[in-house]
Design a protein around this motif. Structure first.
Motif, PDB file in Angstrom:
ATOM      1  N   GLY A  56      48.770  39.228  33.549  1.00  0.00           N
ATOM      2  CA  GLY A  56      48.750  38.733  32.186  1.00  0.00           C
ATOM      3  C   GLY A  56      47.367  38.437  31.635  1.00  0.00           C
ATOM      4  N   HIS A  57      46.396  38.296  32.505  1.00  0.00           N
ATOM      5  CA  HIS A  57      45.040  37.980  32.072  1.00  0.00           C
ATOM      6  C   HIS A  57      44.044  38.920  32.740  1.00  0.00           C
ATOM      7  N   THR A  58      43.075  39.329  31.960  1.00  0.00           N
ATOM      8  CA  THR A  58      42.018  40.194  32.471  1.00  0.00           C
ATOM      9  C   THR A  58      40.669  39.670  32.020  1.00  0.00           C
ATOM     10  N   THR A  69      39.207  49.808  31.986  1.00  0.00           N
ATOM     11  CA  THR A  69      40.453  49.057  31.895  1.00  0.00           C
ATOM     12  C   THR A  69      40.990  48.790  33.293  1.00  0.00           C
ATOM     13  N   ILE A  70      41.261  47.535  33.587  1.00  0.00           N
ATOM     14  CA  ILE A  70      41.865  47.169  34.861  1.00  0.00           C
ATOM     15  C   ILE A  70      43.360  46.969  34.652  1.00  0.00           C
ATOM     16  N   SER A  71      44.136  47.412  35.619  1.00  0.00           N
ATOM     17  CA  SER A  71      45.588  47.234  35.547  1.00  0.00           C
ATOM     18  C   SER A  71      46.124  47.161  36.977  1.00  0.00           C
ATOM     19  N   ARG A  72      47.388  46.797  37.093  1.00  0.00           N
ATOM     20  CA  ARG A  72      47.978  46.703  38.421  1.00  0.00           C
ATOM     21  C   ARG A  72      49.432  47.131  38.378  1.00  0.00           C
ATOM     22  N   ASP A  73      49.902  47.633  39.508  1.00  0.00           N
ATOM     23  CA  ASP A  73      51.292  48.025  39.687  1.00  0.00           C
ATOM     24  C   ASP A  73      51.783  47.294  40.931  1.00  0.00           C
ATOM     25  N   SER A  74      52.528  46.236  40.723  1.00  0.00           N
ATOM     26  CA  SER A  74      52.974  45.421  41.854  1.00  0.00           C
ATOM     27  C   SER A  74      53.931  46.163  42.754  1.00  0.00           C
ATOM     28  N   ALA A  75      54.698  47.086  42.196  1.00  0.00           N
ATOM     29  CA  ALA A  75      55.636  47.854  43.017  1.00  0.00           C
ATOM     30  C   ALA A  75      54.892  48.726  44.027  1.00  0.00           C
ATOM     31  N   LYS A  76      53.645  49.083  43.705  1.00  0.00           N
ATOM     32  CA  LYS A  76      52.849  49.923  44.592  1.00  0.00           C
ATOM     33  C   LYS A  76      51.736  49.154  45.288  1.00  0.00           C
ATOM     34  N   ASN A  77      51.689  47.840  45.049  1.00  0.00           N
ATOM     35  CA  ASN A  77      50.622  47.022  45.632  1.00  0.00           C
ATOM     36  C   ASN A  77      49.240  47.603  45.319  1.00  0.00           C
ATOM     37  N   THR A  78      49.074  48.064  44.116  1.00  0.00           N
ATOM     38  CA  THR A  78      47.855  48.784  43.762  1.00  0.00           C
ATOM     39  C   THR A  78      47.259  48.254  42.471  1.00  0.00           C
ATOM     40  N   ALA A 100      43.937  34.853  46.697  1.00  0.00           N
ATOM     41  CA  ALA A 100      45.201  34.196  46.367  1.00  0.00           C
ATOM     42  C   ALA A 100      44.898  33.129  45.336  1.00  0.00           C
ATOM     43  N   SER A 101      45.179  33.452  44.070  1.00  0.00           N
ATOM     44  CA  SER A 101      44.757  32.566  42.991  1.00  0.00           C
ATOM     45  C   SER A 101      45.581  32.837  41.750  1.00  0.00           C
ATOM     46  N   THR A 102      45.748  31.773  40.953  1.00  0.00           N
ATOM     47  CA  THR A 102      46.436  31.940  39.672  1.00  0.00           C
ATOM     48  C   THR A 102      45.448  32.172  38.532  1.00  0.00           C
ATOM     49  N   VAL A 103      44.153  32.031  38.831  1.00  0.00           N
ATOM     50  CA  VAL A 103      43.149  32.251  37.799  1.00  0.00           C
ATOM     51  C   VAL A 103      42.554  33.641  37.996  1.00  0.00           C
ATOM     52  N   VAL A 104      41.546  33.957  37.175  1.00  0.00           N
ATOM     53  CA  VAL A 104      40.913  35.271  37.259  1.00  0.00           C
ATOM     54  C   VAL A 104      39.463  35.067  37.694  1.00  0.00           C
TER      55      VAL A 104
END
Length: 124
Positions: A56-58, A69-78, A100-104
């Motif tokens: 949700g945050h970049t 552009t940074i993005s992620r696909d949690s289903a692929k751990n990528t 392991a963090s909730t911040v960026v």
């Protein structure tokens, strides 16, 4: 221990594009903020982009805003780094990192795990 493996680096002409990928071994991937850093020859490693655990945050370095552009696909751990309008000064070894963090996190000292890096070369 989280293992990170980058891929997608290579040689590209100025103005071209590359997409870097970083796959994590961690099953709870969404609990980890992910970042991309780079290190050019003779320079210190610098922040490029980061994304929060659920995407949700970049955050971006000023030098790449509007081009990367940074993005992620949690289903692929990528996590991905789409790099457009590449410049010769983007030439570097690119590293992904995890925390392991909730911040960026935007500094390398905040990250706990690192990949081996992938080389990006931009010819003029």
């Amino acid at each position: 221990q989280v293992q990170l493996v980058e891929s997608g680096g290579g040689l590209v002409q100025a103005g071209g594009s590359l997409r870097l990928s970083c796959t994590a071994s961690e099953r709870t991937f969404s609990n980890y903020a992910m970042g991309w850093f780079r290190q050019a020859p003779g320079k210190e490693r610098e922040f490029v982009a980061a994304i929060s655990g659920y995407g949700g945050h970049t955050s971006y370095a000023d030098s790449v805003k509007g081009r990367f552009t940074i993005s992620r696909d949690s289903a692929k751990n990528t996590v991905y780094l789409q790099m457009n309008s590449l410049k010769p000064e983007d030439r570097a070894v690119y590293y992904c990192a995890a925390r392991a963090s909730t911040v960026v996190p935007t500094t390398e000292y905040e990250y706990d795990y690192w990949g081996q890096g992938t080389q990006v070369t931009v010819s003029s």
